[in-house]
Write a protein that holds these residues in place. Structure first.
Motif, PDB file in Angstrom:
ATOM      1  N   GLY A 269       1.052   4.129  -2.915  1.00 27.31           N
ATOM      2  CA  GLY A 269       0.836   5.557  -2.666  1.00 27.31           C
ATOM      3  C   GLY A 269       1.951   6.411  -3.232  1.00 27.31           C
ATOM      4  O   GLY A 269       1.710   7.487  -3.795  1.00 27.31           O
ATOM      5  N   ARG A 270       3.219   5.964  -3.043  1.00 30.02           N
ATOM      6  CA  ARG A 270       4.349   6.719  -3.592  1.00 30.02           C
ATOM      7  C   ARG A 270       4.286   6.793  -5.119  1.00 30.02           C
ATOM      8  O   ARG A 270       4.537   7.841  -5.717  1.00 30.02           O
ATOM      9  CB  ARG A 270       5.659   6.083  -3.142  1.00 30.02           C
ATOM     10  CG  ARG A 270       5.973   6.290  -1.657  1.00 30.02           C
ATOM     11  CD  ARG A 270       7.412   5.930  -1.360  1.00 30.02           C
ATOM     12  NE  ARG A 270       7.665   4.528  -1.634  1.00 30.02           N
ATOM     13  CZ  ARG A 270       7.564   3.553  -0.728  1.00 30.02           C
ATOM     14  NH1 ARG A 270       7.172   3.847   0.514  1.00 30.02           N
ATOM     15  NH2 ARG A 270       7.833   2.316  -1.029  1.00 30.02           N
TER      16      ARG A 270
ATOM     17  N   ARG B 268       1.618   6.724  -6.912  1.00 33.88           N
ATOM     18  CA  ARG B 268       0.513   7.608  -7.298  1.00 33.88           C
ATOM     19  C   ARG B 268       0.931   9.071  -7.177  1.00 33.88           C
ATOM     20  O   ARG B 268       0.632   9.882  -8.047  1.00 33.88           O
ATOM     21  CB  ARG B 268      -0.702   7.311  -6.433  1.00 33.88           C
ATOM     22  CG  ARG B 268      -1.927   8.132  -6.790  1.00 33.88           C
ATOM     23  CD  ARG B 268      -3.138   7.674  -6.008  1.00 33.88           C
ATOM     24  NE  ARG B 268      -4.314   8.432  -6.382  1.00 33.88           N
ATOM     25  CZ  ARG B 268      -4.649   9.623  -5.862  1.00 33.88           C
ATOM     26  NH1 ARG B 268      -3.868  10.160  -4.923  1.00 33.88           N
ATOM     27  NH2 ARG B 268      -5.740  10.242  -6.272  1.00 33.88           N
ATOM     28  N   GLN B 269       1.637   9.413  -6.069  1.00 34.67           N
ATOM     29  CA  GLN B 269       2.091  10.798  -5.918  1.00 34.67           C
ATOM     30  C   GLN B 269       3.085  11.177  -7.013  1.00 34.67           C
ATOM     31  O   GLN B 269       3.056  12.290  -7.545  1.00 34.67           O
ATOM     32  CB  GLN B 269       2.732  10.979  -4.540  1.00 34.67           C
ATOM     33  CG  GLN B 269       1.739  10.884  -3.373  1.00 34.67           C
ATOM     34  CD  GLN B 269       2.417  10.978  -2.038  1.00 34.67           C
ATOM     35  OE1 GLN B 269       3.647  11.087  -1.964  1.00 34.67           O
ATOM     36  NE2 GLN B 269       1.620  10.953  -0.954  1.00 34.67           N
TER      37      GLN B 269
ATOM     38  N   GLN C  95       0.829  -1.206   0.000  1.00 36.03           N
ATOM     39  CA  GLN C  95       0.000   0.000   0.000  1.00 36.03           C
ATOM     40  C   GLN C  95       0.868   1.263   0.000  1.00 36.03           C
ATOM     41  O   GLN C  95       0.577   2.226  -0.712  1.00 36.03           O
ATOM     42  CB  GLN C  95      -0.929  -0.003   1.216  1.00 36.03           C
ATOM     43  CG  GLN C  95      -2.067  -1.013   1.116  1.00 36.03           C
ATOM     44  CD  GLN C  95      -2.949  -0.995   2.337  1.00 36.03           C
ATOM     45  OE1 GLN C  95      -2.583  -0.425   3.388  1.00 36.03           O
ATOM     46  NE2 GLN C  95      -4.126  -1.637   2.226  1.00 36.03           N
ATOM     47  N   ARG C  96       1.958   1.293   0.786  1.00 34.76           N
ATOM     48  CA  ARG C  96       2.842   2.449   0.805  1.00 34.76           C
ATOM     49  C   ARG C  96       3.534   2.637  -0.545  1.00 34.76           C
ATOM     50  O   ARG C  96       3.672   3.771  -1.049  1.00 34.76           O
ATOM     51  CB  ARG C  96       3.884   2.290   1.915  1.00 34.76           C
ATOM     52  CG  ARG C  96       3.306   2.413   3.322  1.00 34.76           C
ATOM     53  CD  ARG C  96       4.418   2.662   4.326  1.00 34.76           C
ATOM     54  NE  ARG C  96       5.394   1.582   4.310  1.00 34.76           N
ATOM     55  CZ  ARG C  96       5.355   0.494   5.062  1.00 34.76           C
ATOM     56  NH1 ARG C  96       4.332   0.343   5.920  1.00 34.76           N
ATOM     57  NH2 ARG C  96       6.298  -0.421   4.988  1.00 34.76           N
TER      58      ARG C  96
END
Length: 325
Positions: free
Chosen positions: A308-309, A311-312, A304-305
């Motif tokens: 997220g990275r 996606r950013q 998940q982390r």
């Protein structure tokens, strides 16, 4: 001596008897011959048959180009002596029989099973075919069952009538009789056995989950068609067993090939057809070893982390068009 001219279908078309020592029989296209043949491969005066004192026959070729054959062998210039046999003049066959020809005992006239019970067998075969046609229509569950039953019955009767008429006509041309009920018995019983046997075989194969039974059913249907064609040929023609078996086998192969092509075409055009692909079988060994639930949760959090990275990073590289609104 008795001389018979054999026709193309294997039965005599001319028979003449000669008696007395020295009696002669000339064969050729000349009208002065005793046996006149309409054969362009025969000479005007082609062969001479002479009855000898001992009852045998001397066969002489009269100097022709194509020669005269007795028992498949060419007659020598000085001729040959026979007691019986087949003489070939051009493309014309002659059978010669003398007093030396052995005569078998009288055969007792016995009708075969099909000929003896042809009427009840024909009625039973037709009824079985109609029952199968009605049963198939009932399985399809049409909106109008009565109309479908009538249609199936008429189609079945039409096919049986046409098939029987063709074989009966062939019998009339070859043997001078029709034998309608015999051919109807063979056709109807064969068709009923093939139809019901194939359906029952498929049902048993489905219930037992043994696909080999379906293949066995196809072989049985082919064997039944072969036997039916053989019986038709024996009743309708004067062919011997070997020739009838050869024709029946060749016809069965051709009919089976045509049926296979039709079945493949119908199967590929069927909208309900599903290609299941190869069989998938699971192995007995375990693919994923046992793990504790905490290890799975740690792995999920890490994924998940990372997501997220990513996606950013994608938003910084290519911001959305409505991000400033």
């Amino acid at each position: 001596m008795l001389v018979e001219q054999v026709g193309a279908l294997g039965h005599p078309i001319l028979r003449q008897r000669f008696s007395g020592a020295g009696a002669e029989c000339r064969v050729g296209q000349d009208l002065d011959c005793d046996i006149v043949v309409d054969d362009e491969h025969a000479a005007a005066q082609h062969a001479l048959l002479t009855l000898l004192e001992d009852g045998r026959v001397r066969v002489q070729d009269l100097g022709t180009h194509n020669g005269t054959r007795v028992g498949g062998k060419r007659v020598p210039p000085d001729g040959t002596v026979i007691e019986q046999g087949e003489i070939i003049v051009g493309h014309t066959r002659l059978h010669v029989r003398t007093r030396h020809t052995p005569i078998g005992q009288e055969r007792v006239f016995r009708r075969e099973f099909v000929q003896k019970y042809r009427t009840p067998l024909a009625a039973g075969g037709v009824a079985a075919c109609i029952a199968y046609a009605g049963f198939r229509q009932w399985l399809n569950a049409p909106s109008s069952l009565s109309r479908s039953l009538i249609t199936g019955t008429l189609i079945t009767l039409g096919v049986l009538a046409l098939w029987t008429a063709l074989w009966s006509l062939m019998t009339k041309l070859n043997k001078g009789r029709w034998e309608v009920r015999v051919h109807l018995t063979i056709a109807s019983m064969g068709a009923a056995f093939c139809a019901w046997g194939y359906w029952v075989g498929g049902l048993v194969a489905y219930a037992a989950q043994w696909s080999v039974l379906a293949q066995v059913g196809v072989v049985v249907v082919g064997a039944t068609a072969f036997v039916a064609l053989y019986l038709h040929l024996r009743e309708a023609t004067r062919y011997g067993r070997h020739i009838a078996l050869a024709f029946a086998g060749a016809s069965t192969i051709v009919i089976s090939a045509i049926a296979w092509v039709i079945a493949v075409g119908v199967d590929t055009s069927d909208v309900n057809r599903m290609d299941l692909g190869p069989d998938v079988r699971l192995e007995t060994r375990r693919v994923v070893p046992n793990r504790d639930i905490a290890e799975y949760l740690i792995e999920v959090d890490r994924l998940q982390r990372a997501a997220g990275r990513e996606r950013q990073k994608s938003l910084l590289d290519a911001p959305l068009a409505d991000a400033g609104d």
